[in-house]
Design a protein around this motif. Structure first.
Motif, PDB file in Angstrom:
ATOM      1  N   TYR A   3       2.876   6.202   6.576  1.00 31.26           N
ATOM      2  CA  TYR A   3       2.195   5.195   7.397  1.00 31.26           C
ATOM      3  C   TYR A   3       1.698   5.848   8.666  1.00 31.26           C
ATOM      4  O   TYR A   3       2.277   6.818   9.167  1.00 31.26           O
ATOM      5  CB  TYR A   3       3.168   4.068   7.775  1.00 31.26           C
ATOM      6  CG  TYR A   3       3.611   3.244   6.613  1.00 31.26           C
ATOM      7  CD1 TYR A   3       2.743   2.285   6.094  1.00 31.26           C
ATOM      8  CD2 TYR A   3       4.873   3.406   6.046  1.00 31.26           C
ATOM      9  CE1 TYR A   3       3.141   1.510   5.024  1.00 31.26           C
ATOM     10  CE2 TYR A   3       5.270   2.643   4.973  1.00 31.26           C
ATOM     11  CZ  TYR A   3       4.394   1.685   4.451  1.00 31.26           C
ATOM     12  OH  TYR A   3       4.785   0.907   3.405  1.00 31.26           O
ATOM     13  N   VAL A  28      -2.389  -1.314  -1.005  1.00 31.10           N
ATOM     14  CA  VAL A  28      -2.710   0.023  -0.473  1.00 31.10           C
ATOM     15  C   VAL A  28      -1.447   0.736  -0.033  1.00 31.10           C
ATOM     16  O   VAL A  28      -1.236   1.917  -0.323  1.00 31.10           O
ATOM     17  CB  VAL A  28      -3.725  -0.113   0.674  1.00 31.10           C
ATOM     18  CG1 VAL A  28      -3.918   1.227   1.377  1.00 31.10           C
ATOM     19  CG2 VAL A  28      -5.054  -0.632   0.159  1.00 31.10           C
ATOM     20  N   CYS A  29      -0.589   0.024   0.673  1.00 34.46           N
ATOM     21  CA  CYS A  29       0.652   0.660   1.130  1.00 34.46           C
ATOM     22  C   CYS A  29       1.500   1.105  -0.046  1.00 34.46           C
ATOM     23  O   CYS A  29       2.111   2.187  -0.033  1.00 34.46           O
ATOM     24  CB  CYS A  29       1.432  -0.340   1.998  1.00 34.46           C
ATOM     25  SG  CYS A  29       0.626  -0.737   3.556  1.00 34.46           S
ATOM     26  N   GLY A  74       2.429   9.501   0.620  1.00 31.72           N
ATOM     27  CA  GLY A  74       1.771   9.409   1.914  1.00 31.72           C
ATOM     28  C   GLY A  74       2.660   8.763   2.964  1.00 31.72           C
ATOM     29  O   GLY A  74       3.682   8.183   2.672  1.00 31.72           O
ATOM     30  N   ARG A 126      -0.046   4.252  -1.538  1.00 37.17           N
ATOM     31  CA  ARG A 126       0.157   5.429  -0.686  1.00 37.17           C
ATOM     32  C   ARG A 126       1.594   5.902  -0.716  1.00 37.17           C
ATOM     33  O   ARG A 126       1.874   7.085  -0.675  1.00 37.17           O
ATOM     34  CB  ARG A 126      -0.263   5.114   0.742  1.00 37.17           C
ATOM     35  CG  ARG A 126      -1.780   4.901   0.893  1.00 37.17           C
ATOM     36  CD  ARG A 126      -2.195   4.829   2.337  1.00 37.17           C
ATOM     37  NE  ARG A 126      -1.890   6.129   2.993  1.00 37.17           N
ATOM     38  CZ  ARG A 126      -2.086   6.334   4.290  1.00 37.17           C
ATOM     39  NH1 ARG A 126      -2.559   5.368   5.047  1.00 37.17           N
ATOM     40  NH2 ARG A 126      -1.783   7.510   4.828  1.00 37.17           N
ATOM     41  N   ARG A 127       2.557   4.965  -0.771  1.00 41.01           N
ATOM     42  CA  ARG A 127       3.962   5.368  -0.814  1.00 41.01           C
ATOM     43  C   ARG A 127       4.248   6.114  -2.115  1.00 41.01           C
ATOM     44  O   ARG A 127       4.965   7.107  -2.138  1.00 41.01           O
ATOM     45  CB  ARG A 127       4.869   4.161  -0.665  1.00 41.01           C
ATOM     46  CG  ARG A 127       6.314   4.455  -1.017  1.00 41.01           C
ATOM     47  CD  ARG A 127       7.240   3.388  -0.530  1.00 41.01           C
ATOM     48  NE  ARG A 127       7.423   3.551   0.900  1.00 41.01           N
ATOM     49  CZ  ARG A 127       8.429   2.991   1.576  1.00 41.01           C
ATOM     50  NH1 ARG A 127       9.291   2.237   0.959  1.00 41.01           N
ATOM     51  NH2 ARG A 127       8.547   3.186   2.868  1.00 41.01           N
ATOM     52  N   LYS A 175       2.267   7.843  -3.709  1.00 39.68           N
ATOM     53  CA  LYS A 175       1.640   9.176  -3.643  1.00 39.68           C
ATOM     54  C   LYS A 175       2.312  10.060  -2.612  1.00 39.68           C
ATOM     55  O   LYS A 175       1.901  11.175  -2.387  1.00 39.68           O
ATOM     56  CB  LYS A 175       0.163   9.043  -3.282  1.00 39.68           C
ATOM     57  CG  LYS A 175      -0.665   8.425  -4.414  1.00 39.68           C
ATOM     58  CD  LYS A 175      -2.121   8.369  -4.017  1.00 39.68           C
ATOM     59  CE  LYS A 175      -2.985   7.807  -5.152  1.00 39.68           C
ATOM     60  NZ  LYS A 175      -4.422   7.772  -4.789  1.00 39.68           N
TER      61      LYS A 175
END
Length: 1268
Positions: free
Chosen positions: A1162, A1151-1152, A1160, A1155-1156, A1158
């Motif tokens: 933390y 997931v991390c 996004g 998200r990175r 994309k």
């Protein structure tokens, strides 16, 4: 003169018989036996007959005696009773007869002169001492006299008289001058036995005015001096020579009487010019050799230890060039009484007969008189069993009332002898004094001596048996000693076993068992060999041994029968000795000695060191093998072997080794048979049945062993029944219902014939049951099924072959199989001793329910919960095993203020029995650990802010905190100490009214109701103005300790790239700190190799910053943990949990990563952006580094929200994954490499993480903490 009485032959036989009985009833010196037997008194110590005492010191008159019951003492003085209670100066020592006369407190020694005699008395008789004559020593002064000078003509003789005062004892005389130098003596000038100084002729140099005679009185340590004597020699020309004239003794004859055993001194001193020479002869005989000495320049004849044979005429002859003179001394040797047969103590049984004999000699013949209990026997109470016959008392049919002490007095005009001898009539049943089941170990073929020390009255008869039910031992193979000892002259393997000694008399019977073990002899099977080695070479000697497996051998090497040189060139290995770089000094004989507790063997070899030979030397070599072997004189059990020796090759043959091969059972294998001298060429060999023998011979010389000879012809001996039975017979069950009987089978050589089988027999012990037997083939095991569980069996295994059975075998005790115990221990009780230690008690289970060999008890115990946290954790059971039939044990390493459970189980060889019901107990409060951290922030001119964390292990209910602090000046001197008590619910404190720009040292600890815990220290400085200076700091040193290692972490503020080190030591010790270097710039380190249960001190420093280090912290390693019942790593639930955690971490990482990609952020990053510190510049987008600080902000302090320091360490208050926040103390939270392995237990609520983003990828631990 006393009449001699003749004794008839029958009476003489009776006396001889009684003497045998007397010796047989000597009481052994056994302390326990002596304490139990009644015994008349015996004088053990007394003062000498003629006792000269120092008048200035207390008089001690000794009289010690023993007896049962202990004797009482009384004294006579000058023949009448001496009442010591009426004389305040006299006391008697407690439990003794020794008198002490107090002279030093006013008593006078002269008042106590006299003849003293001591009597020791108990209910069985009275013993008396010698007559002790007490005389004080005397050293009187010299009488004053006027001495005229001696005027002597040169060459004349002269006598200077000493005439010392009469002292007691007589003084020692010597002559000296005014300078206290002894006057020189010679053949011309010498001192006589009477102390006078004799001059054979005077010379001018003899003129002097200080001839002084001294008398030394040794008892009083005083020296008396005579007035100086003056001698003046005047010369006349010429000096007239004179023939010899005797100065002493005078006349031509004299007499001398001396006592036997004394020293005989005869003296002749002559005058004359030239100085005469003295010679001694004995008329009609020779002077006794080895006892004759000449003293004082042969003027004194000394004969020591004189006897009647030394009586006779002794002539001294004085001779010079002008003539001679002689004197004859007639010597008579008399004798004070001396013993021929002193009376001996007599121990008799009621109704027995005996004699006391007292015979003495002397010159003149001494008279003999008897006393009974100190009273002349003529007036002593009558005893019908006693008859006095001159020097003998005869006892007939004695009774217990006949016990008494008899005194024999032998006296003549030169002295007397007094001896005490008791008659002790005892009626005692037999006693065996040898300890029961005593173990004797001997080497095979050596004598075995089995003791059976005994006592009884009448004298018991001794019989020996082998085994519990064996027949009485008789025959030539045993020797029975009078003291009860059984001797087996040649002990064989079958001699081993239990031997029973039986002692019986008319009052009873007793028996005792001893054990005999036969051990194999120690042998050197590869001996060191003769070596010739060139200088500076290397040489090795072998010494390979064979020994009994139960004996521990030690090997010692000697050189020339002395210790090896202390030189590193000598290397001693397990079975060899190596000498490196050999020198000429190493030449010699090397001996290998093998010692065990029972025997010792040795072998030697010679080392010859030579130089490199310039010319060929004599070649020494091993001998050639013998040849032409021949067998003659064939019998069933013996044969004669002869051979012809081979060439000895310049080294004589020392011995021949004979080996044999058994082609029937072990073809191709050669065994040692015997060895004979190198001068022999024949040997008589012993043979065994059913063996096809071949023999070969090996010659041995100093160089080594030859090759074996060619084998002899074969010789097959006839078969016979076996001579021995299998060894190591055992009976051990493998299942609850069987008995497995095992043994070591006989080797083919031992079978003695074809068809080897075994008869296996067994029966239940202590049950009237018949033997059950089965014959099995040549195997080593037989299983008996259907047996009861764990009952004893008698087992025996007998060998047999086609020709018959071996001798009856000995029995061994075995047991059928074990089963698990049936019941659990009852009445389990727990006594809590302190907060970390408890004692558990239980009742033992009945042995019948153990159903096996009791091995001990196991205590299972585990922590249920901590009473301070009220939180449960996974149960980890621990086990303590207590061997044997113990009924209690200690439980160490408990955690304070916790609830525990335990149960107890019995253990046998099969396993564990059922557990007892769980027992709950609680440990009391203890002192807490140190606070988890102490940090000091917000320094101002006059205040500091302190924040702290509660102890990791409170070990009870916290009651308060104690803060102590004191200022430190520039020379590191400490100022006054201030103490503040803080409530337990506080976690911070602002200290005000402090001095500006001052360093303070803080000491902080927590308390429970039990007491104070370990303290944590820290230092801080108030600022000089409102801008805080930057200075290097190491603070918040924290520890997490396990049993043998500890993880140390700290926080650092200061210049970048500091190199850290950790120093530690035992708390309270004066030893130097130990230092460990930290690799890189890490802010943690693992100390390994620590001792469990030990308090340590630790501090952290930085290299290059002189004197810069943290304050000390104290921690304690955990105790050594008991064995654990459950290995958590192998439990299914744990493996499942770890798999689930790993899966969640993997999902989180995915997931991390998505998200990175994309773009996004933390959640932590969002939070940081929302609460950005205005004093921290944003990171540069291009290289990810921090922006530069402005000049105005260069000296501002770092805020709490600052990022991770440059050394990548993480502050405890800033990081959400500090190692310190996890785990529960010493129960294994860290591996030895510092990695975290504990459970993720619940923690207190933490403040929101700040500044936790890093340019590095997030670690799994960080990720999991974020997820949680």
């Amino acid at each position: 003169m006393m009449k001699k009485m003749s004794i008839p032959t029958s009476r003489a036989s009776l006396v001889l018989f009684l003497c045998q009985i007397i010796s047989a009833l000597d009481v052994p010196l056994d302390s326990k036996l002596l304490e139990e037997l009644s015994q008349p008194p015996t004088i053990t110590q007394q003062s000498p007959k003629d006792y000269i005492v120092d008048p200035r010191e207390n008089i001690v008159i000794q009289c010690e005696a023993k007896g049962k019951p202990p004797p009482s003492f009384s004294w006579t003085r000058n023949g009448t009773h001496f009442d010591i209670d009426k004389d305040a100066q006299v006391t008697m020592k407690p439990n003794s007869g020794t008198l002490v006369v107090n002279i030093m407190n006013g008593g006078k020694a002269e008042a106590y002169e006299g003849v003293y005699q001591c009597t020791a008395r108990n209910e069985r008789g009275a013993a008396i001492s010698n007559n002790i004559v007490i005389r004080p020593s005397r050293s009187p002064l010299w009488t004053k006299e006027k001495l005229e000078p001696n005027h002597v003509r040169e060459g004349d003789s002269l006598v200077l008289h000493c005439r010392p005062p009469v002292g007691l004892p007589p003084p020692i005389i010597f002559w000296m001058d005014n300078a206290f130098q002894r006057l020189p003596q010679s053949e011309r000038v010498s001192q006589g036995l009477n102390g006078d100084l004799y001059f054979a002729n005077v010379q001018p140099e003899d003129t002097r005015e200080d001839y002084i005679c001294y008398a030394r009185f040794n008892h009083t340590q005083t020296i008396q001096q005579k007035q100086p004597i003056s001698v003046k020699v005047f010369s006349t020309k010429p000096v007239t020579e004179r023939p010899p004239v005797l100065l002493t003794p005078t006349g031509s004859t004299s007499t001398k009487v001396e006592l036997r055993g004394n020293v005989l001194l005869l003296e002749c001193i002559a005058a004359g010019l030239p100085t005469p020479v003295i010679r001694w002869i004995k008329e009609g005989g020779e002077l006794p050799a080895n006892r004759t000495f000449f003293e004082n320049f042969k003027k004194t004849l000394k004969i020591i230890d004189v006897s009647e044979a030394d009586s006779g005429n002794y002539k001294c002859i004085a001779r010079n060039t002008l003539g001679s003179v002689h004197h004859v001394i007639s010597v008579t040797v008399k004798a004070a009484p001396y013993w021929i047969t002193a009376p001996r103590n007599l121990v008799l049984s009621p109704g027995e007969d005996g004699t006391l004999i007292c015979r003495a000699n002397g010159n003149p013949k001494p008279s003999i008189s008897w006393l009974a209990n100190g009273v002349p026997i003529a007036i002593a109470p009558e005893d019908p069993s006693r008859k006095v016959d001159g020097d003998t008392i005869i006892f007939s049919h004695v009774q217990e009332r006949s016990s008494a002490v008899y005194q024999c007095n032998a006296s003549n005009e030169y002295g007397y002898l007094l001896a005490n001898a008791f008659v002790n009539v005892l009626a005692e049943p037999p006693r065996i004094l040898t300890p029961a089941n005593k173990l004797y170990q001997v080497i095979a073929d050596s004598p075995a001596l089995l003791d059976c020390a005994y006592f009884g009255s009448p004298k018991p008869e001794i019989e020996w048996f082998k085994g519990v039910k064996g027949s009485i031992l008789r025959g030539n193979e045993y020797i029975f000693h009078d003291n009860g000892t059984l001797e087996i002259p040649v002990a064989q393997k079958d001699s081993a076993g239990t031997y029973t000694c039986v002692a019986r008399n008319e009052l009873g019977k007793i028996q005792n068992e001893v054990q005999l073990e036969i051990k194999d002899p120690t042998m050197i099977i590869k001996q060191p060999e003769y070596k010739v080695i060139q200088r500076y070479g290397q040489v090795s000697f072998e010494c390979i041994i064979k020994h009994d497996s139960t004996l521990l051998p030690t090997v010692v090497w000697l050189k020339d029968n002395d210790e090896l040189p202390d030189d590193e060139r000598f290397l001693v290995g397990k079975d060899n000795l190596t000498i490196m770089n050999v020198t000429d000094k190493d030449d010699g004989t090397y001996t290998c000695i093998v010692n065990t507790t029972l025997d010792s063997v040795s072998a030697s070899a010679v080392l010859t060191v030579v130089a490199a030979p310039p010319t060929p030397a004599i070649i020494y070599a091993r001998p050639n093998p013998p040849f032409d072997l021949e067998l003659t004189g064939q019998l069933e059990r013996s044969i004669e072997l002869s051979w012809i020796p081979g060439d000895e090759n310049n080294s004589p043959i020392t011995n021949f080794v004979i080996e044999y091969e058994d082609a029937l059972h072990e073809p191709g294998v050669w065994h040692y048979q015997t060895e004979v001298s190198g001068t022999q060429t024949t040997a008589q060999l012993k043979l065994s049945p059913y063996v096809n023998y071949s023999f070969r011979v090996i010659a041995v010389n100093k160089i080594g062993r030859s090759q074996p000879s060619e084998p002899s012809e074969q010789y097959l001996t006839k078969s016979a029944s076996p001579d021995e039975n299998p060894a190591n017979v055992q009976g051990i069950g493998s299942e609850p219902d069987n008995l497995v009987i095992t043994w070591e089978p006989l080797k083919g050589f031992q079978s003695n014939g074809p068809g080897l089988q075994y008869k296996v027999s067994w029966r239940q012990k202590d049950v009237d049951d018949e033997w059950t037997s089965v014959i099995v083939a040549n195997v080593s095991k037989y299983i008996v099924s259907g047996t009861p569980t764990f009952v004893p069996y008698e087992v025996k295994v007998q060998a047999l072959n086609d020709l018959g059975y071996a001798p009856e075998p000995s029995e061994v005790i075995g047991h059928s199989g074990e089963d698990l115990p049936m019941v659990a221990p009852g009445n389990v009780q727990v006594h809590v001793i302190n907060s970390t230690l408890a004692k558990v008690h239980w009742d033992p289970v009945p042995l019948k329910t153990v159903r096996g060999h009791l091995q001990g008890y196991k205590v299972y115990y585990w922590k249920v919960q901590s009473l301070s946290r009220r939180s449960r954790r996974h149960v980890e059971k621990k086990i303590l095993t207590f061997r044997g039939n113990k009924t209690f044990g200690m439980l160490p390493g408990l955690e304070p203020y916790s609830s525990y459970k335990l149960n107890v189980r019995v253990v046998n060889g099969k396993g564990e029995g059922p557990a007892s019901p769980d027992k709950v107990f609680k440990t009391p409060e203890g002192v807490p650990s140190s606070p988890s951290f102490l940090k000091i922030t917000n320094p101002t001119l006059d205040s500091l802010t302190l924040e702290w964390g509660s102890p990791t292990h409170p070990n009870g209910v916290l009651t308060s905190y104690t803060l102590k602090f004191q200022p430190i000046n520039n020379t590191h001197e400490l100022g006054p100490l201030v103490e503040i008590r803080i409530p337990a619910n506080e976690s911070s404190l602002i200290l005000k009214n402090l001095n500006y720009s001052t360093r303070y040292k803080f000491y902080f600890n927590a308390q429970t109701s039990v007491g104070s815990g370990s303290q944590i220290t820290e230092e801080a400085v108030t600022i000089m103005d409102e801008v805080q200076p930057l200075y290097p700091r190491i603070r918040n040193v924290t520890t997490a300790a396990a049993e043998t290692y500890a993880n140390i972490s700290w926080e650092y503020e200061g210049p970048d790239h500091a190199n850290f080190y950790v120093e530690y030591g035992v708390a309270g010790s004066k030893e130097d700190w130990k230092k460990e270097i930290v690799n890189g710039s890490r802010s943690f380190f693992v100390l390994k190799g620590l001792t469990p249960g030990t308090a340590y001190k630790v501090r952290v420093g930085a290299e290059g910053l002189s004197g810069f280090r943290s304050s000390e912290d104290v921690f304690e390693t955990g105790p050594a943990m008991a064995s654990r019942q459950v290995d958590i790593a192998t439990q299914g639930w744990f493996i499942g949990l770890m798999c689930a955690v790993a899966l969640l971490i993997l999902i989180l990482l995915i997931v991390c990563f998505i998200r990175r990609n994309k773009g996004g952020k933390y959640p932590v990053k969002e939070k940081e952006d929302a609460h950005a510190d205005p004093e921290i510049q944003p990171m540069k987008e291009d290289d990810g580094t921090f922006g530069e600080y402005s000049d105005a902000e260069d000296h501002k302090p770092l805020k709490k929200g600052s990022r991770t320091p440059s050394d990548r360490t993480v502050k405890k208050e800033d990081s959400d994954d500090s190692l310190v926040d996890y785990g529960e103390g010493v129960n294994g939270q860290f591996n030895e490499d510092g990695s975290f392995i504990g459970q993720y237990s619940g923690k207190k609520e933490k403040e929101p993480a700040e500044g936790n983003e890093s340019s590095e990828a997030p670690s799994p631990v960080n990720a999991m903490n974020s997820f949680v």
